[in-house]
Design a protein around this motif. Structure first.
Motif, PDB file in Angstrom:
ATOM      1  N   GLU A  64      51.882  42.734  36.207  1.00 41.52           N
ATOM      2  CA  GLU A  64      51.566  41.976  34.976  1.00 41.52           C
ATOM      3  C   GLU A  64      50.240  42.384  34.360  1.00 41.52           C
ATOM      4  OE1 GLU A  64      53.276  40.294  37.555  1.00 41.52           O
ATOM      5  OE2 GLU A  64      54.921  40.700  36.162  1.00 41.52           O
ATOM      6  N   GLY A  65      49.396  43.100  35.117  1.00 37.15           N
ATOM      7  CA  GLY A  65      48.109  43.521  34.548  1.00 37.15           C
ATOM      8  C   GLY A  65      47.013  43.557  35.588  1.00 37.15           C
ATOM      9  N   ASP A  66      45.825  43.937  35.132  1.00 33.27           N
ATOM     10  CA  ASP A  66      44.677  44.097  36.040  1.00 33.27           C
ATOM     11  C   ASP A  66      43.653  42.984  35.800  1.00 33.27           C
ATOM     12  OD1 ASP A  66      46.014  46.413  36.457  1.00 33.27           O
ATOM     13  OD2 ASP A  66      44.442  47.739  35.665  1.00 33.27           O
ATOM     14  N   THR A  67      43.050  42.499  36.866  1.00 32.02           N
ATOM     15  CA  THR A  67      41.968  41.518  36.730  1.00 32.02           C
ATOM     16  C   THR A  67      40.799  41.945  37.605  1.00 32.02           C
ATOM     17  OG1 THR A  67      43.679  39.830  36.570  1.00 32.02           O
ATOM     18  CG2 THR A  67      41.416  39.044  36.821  1.00 32.02           C
ATOM     19  N   PRO A  68      39.638  42.217  37.002  1.00 32.74           N
ATOM     20  CA  PRO A  68      38.477  42.547  37.844  1.00 32.74           C
ATOM     21  C   PRO A  68      37.861  41.274  38.428  1.00 32.74           C
ATOM     22  CG  PRO A  68      37.933  42.739  35.502  1.00 32.74           C
ATOM     23  CD  PRO A  68      39.356  42.268  35.566  1.00 32.74           C
ATOM     24  N   ILE A  69      37.371  41.373  39.643  1.00 34.46           N
ATOM     25  CA  ILE A  69      36.559  40.282  40.213  1.00 34.46           C
ATOM     26  C   ILE A  69      35.170  40.872  40.438  1.00 34.46           C
ATOM     27  CG2 ILE A  69      36.239  38.673  42.138  1.00 34.46           C
ATOM     28  CD1 ILE A  69      39.243  38.523  42.485  1.00 34.46           C
ATOM     29  N   ALA A  70      34.193  40.277  39.760  1.00 28.59           N
ATOM     30  CA  ALA A  70      32.822  40.818  39.776  1.00 28.59           C
ATOM     31  C   ALA A  70      32.209  40.698  41.165  1.00 28.59           C
ATOM     32  CB  ALA A  70      31.972  40.069  38.765  1.00 28.59           C
ATOM     33  N   LYS A  71      31.153  41.490  41.376  1.00 26.35           N
ATOM     34  CA  LYS A  71      30.504  41.505  42.691  1.00 26.35           C
ATOM     35  C   LYS A  71      30.002  40.116  43.076  1.00 26.35           C
ATOM     36  CE  LYS A  71      26.843  43.944  45.103  1.00 26.35           C
ATOM     37  NZ  LYS A  71      25.826  44.968  45.027  1.00 26.35           N
ATOM     38  N   ALA A  72      30.404  39.675  44.258  1.00 22.98           N
ATOM     39  CA  ALA A  72      30.000  38.354  44.756  1.00 22.98           C
ATOM     40  C   ALA A  72      30.221  38.344  46.264  1.00 22.98           C
ATOM     41  CB  ALA A  72      30.847  37.268  44.098  1.00 22.98           C
ATOM     42  N   SER A  73      29.841  37.255  46.920  1.00 23.82           N
ATOM     43  CA  SER A  73      30.072  37.166  48.371  1.00 23.82           C
ATOM     44  C   SER A  73      31.568  37.317  48.637  1.00 23.82           C
ATOM     45  CB  SER A  73      29.579  35.814  48.892  1.00 23.82           C
ATOM     46  OG  SER A  73      30.452  34.791  48.458  1.00 23.82           O
ATOM     47  N   LYS A  74      31.911  37.807  49.824  1.00 22.61           N
ATOM     48  CA  LYS A  74      33.334  38.001  50.129  1.00 22.61           C
ATOM     49  C   LYS A  74      34.094  36.672  50.042  1.00 22.61           C
ATOM     50  CE  LYS A  74      33.399  42.444  52.334  1.00 22.61           C
ATOM     51  NZ  LYS A  74      33.238  43.302  53.501  1.00 22.61           N
ATOM     52  N   PHE A  75      33.415  35.576  50.362  1.00 25.07           N
ATOM     53  CA  PHE A  75      34.075  34.272  50.236  1.00 25.07           C
ATOM     54  C   PHE A  75      34.397  33.964  48.768  1.00 25.07           C
ATOM     55  CE2 PHE A  75      34.101  29.771  49.424  1.00 25.07           C
ATOM     56  CZ  PHE A  75      35.077  29.351  50.310  1.00 25.07           C
ATOM     57  N   GLU A  76      33.453  34.216  47.886  1.00 23.10           N
ATOM     58  CA  GLU A  76      33.669  33.941  46.460  1.00 23.10           C
ATOM     59  C   GLU A  76      34.801  34.830  45.924  1.00 23.10           C
ATOM     60  OE1 GLU A  76      32.424  31.532  44.636  1.00 23.10           O
ATOM     61  OE2 GLU A  76      33.513  32.267  42.863  1.00 23.10           O
ATOM     62  N   VAL A  77      34.803  36.100  46.349  1.00 23.83           N
ATOM     63  CA  VAL A  77      35.874  37.017  45.929  1.00 23.83           C
ATOM     64  C   VAL A  77      37.221  36.496  46.455  1.00 23.83           C
ATOM     65  CG1 VAL A  77      36.793  39.373  46.239  1.00 23.83           C
ATOM     66  CG2 VAL A  77      34.371  39.029  45.717  1.00 23.83           C
ATOM     67  N   ALA A  78      37.224  36.027  47.715  1.00 24.47           N
ATOM     68  CA  ALA A  78      38.463  35.496  48.319  1.00 24.47           C
ATOM     69  C   ALA A  78      38.956  34.297  47.518  1.00 24.47           C
ATOM     70  CB  ALA A  78      38.184  35.079  49.760  1.00 24.47           C
ATOM     71  N   TRP A  79      38.022  33.429  47.166  1.00 27.94           N
ATOM     72  CA  TRP A  79      38.362  32.207  46.426  1.00 27.94           C
ATOM     73  C   TRP A  79      38.964  32.577  45.062  1.00 27.94           C
ATOM     74  CZ3 TRP A  79      37.963  27.046  47.799  1.00 27.94           C
ATOM     75  CH2 TRP A  79      38.107  26.131  46.763  1.00 27.94           C
ATOM     76  N   GLN A  80      38.307  33.504  44.374  1.00 26.76           N
ATOM     77  CA  GLN A  80      38.805  33.898  43.039  1.00 26.76           C
ATOM     78  C   GLN A  80      40.157  34.593  43.140  1.00 26.76           C
ATOM     79  OE1 GLN A  80      36.087  35.771  40.276  1.00 26.76           O
ATOM     80  NE2 GLN A  80      34.359  34.706  41.166  1.00 26.76           N
ATOM     81  N   LEU A  81      40.329  35.395  44.182  1.00 25.23           N
ATOM     82  CA  LEU A  81      41.610  36.084  44.370  1.00 25.23           C
ATOM     83  C   LEU A  81      42.732  35.057  44.595  1.00 25.23           C
ATOM     84  CD1 LEU A  81      43.327  38.649  44.914  1.00 25.23           C
ATOM     85  CD2 LEU A  81      42.606  38.497  47.306  1.00 25.23           C
ATOM     86  N   LEU A  82      42.466  34.063  45.441  1.00 30.85           N
ATOM     87  CA  LEU A  82      43.498  33.054  45.710  1.00 30.85           C
ATOM     88  C   LEU A  82      43.789  32.217  44.464  1.00 30.85           C
ATOM     89  CD1 LEU A  82      42.545  32.035  49.344  1.00 30.85           C
ATOM     90  CD2 LEU A  82      44.651  33.120  48.606  1.00 30.85           C
ATOM     91  N   GLU A  83      42.752  31.922  43.705  1.00 37.53           N
ATOM     92  CA  GLU A  83      42.976  31.183  42.440  1.00 37.53           C
ATOM     93  C   GLU A  83      43.892  31.985  41.525  1.00 37.53           C
ATOM     94  OE1 GLU A  83      39.096  30.432  40.738  1.00 37.53           O
ATOM     95  OE2 GLU A  83      39.292  28.290  41.160  1.00 37.53           O
ATOM     96  N   LEU A  84      43.606  33.277  41.428  1.00 40.40           N
ATOM     97  CA  LEU A  84      44.386  34.164  40.557  1.00 40.40           C
ATOM     98  C   LEU A  84      45.850  34.220  41.007  1.00 40.40           C
ATOM     99  CD1 LEU A  84      43.725  36.470  38.377  1.00 40.40           C
ATOM    100  CD2 LEU A  84      43.992  38.009  40.290  1.00 40.40           C
TER     101      LEU A  84
END
Ligand code: PMT
Length: 414
Positions: free
Chosen positions: A386-406
């Motif tokens: 469906e497309g690409d979504t960048p997740i900006a540099k952040a703690s691995k936990f924050e990246v994990a959280w944003q990935l799961l939200e997405l």
């Protein structure tokens, strides 16, 4: 949605700004339970917070005779705990696990989403101890907002001001929205490297430390999921939670067996493990002696060269996508792979998304020392058909959280 927030107020001049935060949350029908430290009560009267929140303010470990274990009841009363303002002292205490008053005992017993909004004198905020505490807390899955820059109550100018209450309220709202996003879902996560033995003392492996996979496990738990964490050998402690099943494995074949078993009931599989693609064809049961190795060796250009045969390991995520296609797993199982790449990161990841039959792939540039293997932070591109979504540099936990939200938003919408 469980719309309740615990709000911790500590002894900073900025404590008065917590009133605005309470007002913003209450305006949206979010129930607020305020917990104050003794120092905070020197600066603000509990009566103000009682009036604004409509709830009695919790002050002391023993101040509720009706609650046998006050801090545990408080810790279990809301999915989100915001501490704003959070002094440098409390940041450092939380990092060390100190629990010597109602607020810190409640924080230690709290298993939901903890958000800290620091406020301190610039030197105290930038002090190595405080900054190390912030990094340690972030690595454990605590959200620590960045303090604002500007004029401080002591007259200094620099970082240390409490972030704007609207920013803190936004973060609390976002955490509330996500706190039940995975309730009732079974999430299987792979983490760490695999080890492929030559003999009892030598193996083939890679640089994965498990940090990304363990961060995913913590984020999924905070979002209400039941989690199976299947981990190769790492030195991280597994999260302690009644909703977490931990399976330790060593080799790719052991990981494959554990994943296929757990996937039978899974709704989402997140494959963050760095699985060794090859293993030695023969594994010796005893340590190979130099003379035995030398039988396999030849002299080439003045160097002793040993030839070892490697055979291909199963590709676990491909096994999963094939099992799903064959109807052996849930049809709506969401398969998420990670691609560790050193060059042509996005195009190599795209190729893996298609060839492995995945729904999402998280492209990870492991040529950079500041993200990827072993780093505290990550920065990724999430690729799906469906497309690409960048997740900006952040703690691995924050990246994990944003990935799961997405993933939850994308899969709920489809
Ligand atoms: O553990 P850290 O130190 O925190 O580092 C995190 C990380 C860099 C390991 C992580 O973010 C990451 O990128 N993990 C994937 C590593 C990897 O093996 O990538 P790959 O491109 O080789 O594999 C692609 C996907 O196929 C991965 O989801 C992998 O788990 C899966 N795979 C690979 C080989 C195999 N035999 N079976 C698999 O299922």
């Amino acid at each position: 949605m469980d719309k309740r927030v615990l709000l911790g107020v500590t002894g900073s001049i900025a404590a008065y700004k917590a009133c605005e935060l309470v007002r913003l949350l209450v305006k949206e029908d979010i129930g607020v339970q305020v917990v104050m430290t003794a120092h905070a009560t020197e600066l603000m009267g509990p009566a103000t917070f009682r009036s604004l929140s409509g709830n009695p303010v919790a002050l002391d470990l023993f101040d509720d005779p009706g609650a046998p274990i006050h801090h545990i009841e408080l810790a279990q009363s809301a999915p989100v705990f915001v501490i704003a303002p959070c002094t440098a002292n409390v940041v450092n205490k939380l990092a060390a696990g100190v629990a010597d008053d109602l607020l810190t005992t409640t924080a230690l017993a709290f298993t939901g989403r903890l958000i800290l909004a620091p406020a301190a004198n610039t030197q105290m905020y930038l002090d190595v101890a405080t900054q190390e505490s912030i990094r340690a807390l972030q690595a454990r899955g605590v959200t620590v907002l960045t303090a604002d820059n500007g004029e401080l109550a002591c007259g200094d100018v620099g970082p240390g001001r409490l972030p704007d209450p609207r920013v803190i309220a936004d973060e609390a709202r976002r955490a509330l929205r996500s706190s039940e996003a995975l309730a009732g879902r079974h999430v299987v996560i792979t983490a760490g490297p695999t080890r492929e033995d030559f003999d009892p003392v030598r193996f083939v492996s890679n640089h994965s430390t498990g940090r990304m996979g363990y961060a995913l496990a913590r984020a999924a738990l905070q979002m209400g999921a039941t989690v199976t964490l299947i981990s190769g050998p790492v030195s991280l402690p597994a999260p302690v939670d009644a909703r977490l099943e931990f399976v330790g494995v060593t080799s790719a074949r052991e990981m494959s067996a554990a994943v296929l078993q757990a996937a039978a009931t899974a709704d989402i599989v997140l494959a963050a493990a760095a699985v060794a693609d090859f293993r030695p064809r023969i594994t010796s049961e005893v340590k190979l002696k130099k003379y035995a190795l030398s039988e396999l060796s030849e002299l080439r250009e003045g160097e002793t060269v040993i030839t070892v045969e490697l055979v291909q390991n199963p590709d676990i995520v491909t096994q999963l996508s094939e099992a799903r296609a064959a109807g052996a797993l849930k049809r709506d199982l969401v398969l998420v792979g990670f691609a560790a790449e050193t060059n042509d990161v996005d195009s190599n990841a795209r190729e893996k998304l298609a060839s492995k039959g995945l729904d999402f792939i998280v492209a990870n540039d492991v040529s950079r020392a500041d993200i990827g293997f072993g780093a505290a932070e990550n920065e990724v591109l999430v690729i799906s058909p469906e497309g690409d979504t960048p997740i900006a540099k952040a703690s691995k936990f924050e990246v994990a959280w944003q990935l799961l939200e997405l993933i939850t938003q994308a899969t709920n919408a489809s």
